[in-house]
Design an enzyme around this catalytic site. Structure first.
Site, PDB file in Angstrom:
ATOM      1  N   ILE A 102       0.829  -1.211   0.000  1.00  0.00           N
ATOM      2  CA  ILE A 102       0.000   0.000   0.000  1.00  0.00           C
ATOM      3  C   ILE A 102       0.861   1.257   0.000  1.00  0.00           C
ATOM      4  CG2 ILE A 102      -0.230  -0.108   2.533  1.00  0.00           C
ATOM      5  CD1 ILE A 102      -3.096   1.070   2.165  1.00  0.00           C
ATOM      6  N   CYS A 103       0.358   2.300  -0.670  1.00  0.00           N
ATOM      7  CA  CYS A 103       0.926   3.641  -0.584  1.00  0.00           C
ATOM      8  C   CYS A 103       2.326   3.686  -1.215  1.00  0.00           C
ATOM      9  CB  CYS A 103       0.903   4.098   0.877  1.00  0.00           C
ATOM     10  SG  CYS A 103       0.871   5.883   1.104  1.00  0.00           S
ATOM     11  N   HIS A 104       3.387   3.916  -0.430  1.00  0.00           N
ATOM     12  CA  HIS A 104       4.740   3.909  -0.967  1.00  0.00           C
ATOM     13  C   HIS A 104       5.372   2.517  -0.922  1.00  0.00           C
ATOM     14  CE1 HIS A 104       4.034   8.189  -0.199  1.00  0.00           C
ATOM     15  NE2 HIS A 104       5.005   8.460  -1.035  1.00  0.00           N
TER      16      HIS A 104
ATOM     17  N   TYR B  62       0.610   5.000  -3.976  1.00  0.00           N
ATOM     18  CA  TYR B  62       0.520   6.450  -3.798  1.00  0.00           C
ATOM     19  C   TYR B  62       0.832   7.086  -5.161  1.00  0.00           C
ATOM     20  CZ  TYR B  62       0.753  10.938  -1.410  1.00  0.00           C
ATOM     21  OH  TYR B  62       0.501  12.216  -0.997  1.00  0.00           O
TER      22      TYR B  62
END
Lengths: 184, 184
Positions: A113-115, A134
């Site tokens: 998730i995200c970075h 992200y």
């Protein structure tokens, strides 16, 4: 969380500093509540400093194992939380990069998730996969050969392994649900 | 700093939060002392929050111009400081990305340090260039078509524009000297 994960062993890999706290705690708590055994792994065993919004100090957690002492064969699935400095530092750790790559090569499911997806770029497993992250990573994902999509949760089964990805903490409901489904 | 930069107009582009403080202040002070006129530009005019070691709050600076109101034609050269969250956020700003790209396309010199080179990746100007950066960016730089080298200061003249790059704050002496030489 209706999915039953009893008997599943799930590794979480983070840097010793920088993980975005809810991206660690939500999957950790929910997948554990579904019956999975969860293990926190970092470059060094011991203290893991979490942050909120990247730069606001959060709580401290404990990594049970150093990644250089961890065997991917001991786990059924992998979670890669985000945090900008978390992923930026973790991709410099060769053992962590090899650990991530081993899950893809073994055909085991991975949720990032995200970075966190920078770890997938660094591990060279993005080519031919469809994923989100992200938004700032989208050029890096595309340059690594991936197809970047803007979705709250993306599940991709290409290349013989299942990859679940989400964009940011606001996607955590969908992320945990998709990860549990992939890990079941 | 024996180089004379009298009459040179140098833009510095940063995010409104996250710039690694010495990577802003050292080039700003030294290039200004050499005679250059320096202008701080960010996505929004006004407050710029600097950090040390990415997550330790530093001082506050003031951006004179919003990047959407800035004209690349008004400047002779560009400095892109680092900071992990600085560069990670700045690459999401389309005006900032276009601003960086305009310098390369106009054949004007650019100096980027640490995580600053992500802005070069995002601007699509890395192909065929030789550069360094913070080590964590090396895969992103290579995937973008650049040749990544591990040097304290790298000056590259390929593709009709001069690019000066360095790895981290420890390289600032060499970075400022190379940037001044390129901007003179």
């Amino acid at each position: 969380m209706p999915t039953d994960l009893t008997g599943k062993k799930i590794a979480f890999i983070v840097n010793n500093s920088g993980v975005e706290q809810p991206e660690l705690t939500r999957p950790w708590d929910d997948l554990g509540a579904a019956g999975a055994t969860t293990t926190l792994i970092a470059p060094e065993a011991g203290e893991v400093k979490a942050f909120n919004n990247d730069v606001e100090p959060g709580d401290t957690f404990t990594a049970e194992l150093a990644v250089s002492d961890a065997d991917p064969a001991d786990y059924d699935a992998l979670v890669i939380p985000g945090g900008t400095t978390n992923a930026d530092s973790l991709r410099l750790d060769a053992s962590a990069v090899a650990f991530v790559k081993a899950f893809a090569e073994a055909g085991k499911p991975v949720a990032a998730i995200c970075h966190g997806p920078w770890m997938l770029v660094e591990s060279g497993v993005v080519e031919g996969k469809t994923l989100t992250s992200y938004a700032s990573l989208q050029t890096d994902v595309r340059n690594a050969g991936g197809s970047w999509v803007d979705e709250e949760a993306c599940t991709d089964d290409a290349k013989g392994w299942t990859l679940v990805t989400s964009r940011d903490p606001d996607d955590l409901d969908a992320f945990v649900e998709a990860a549990a489904a992939a890990f079941a």
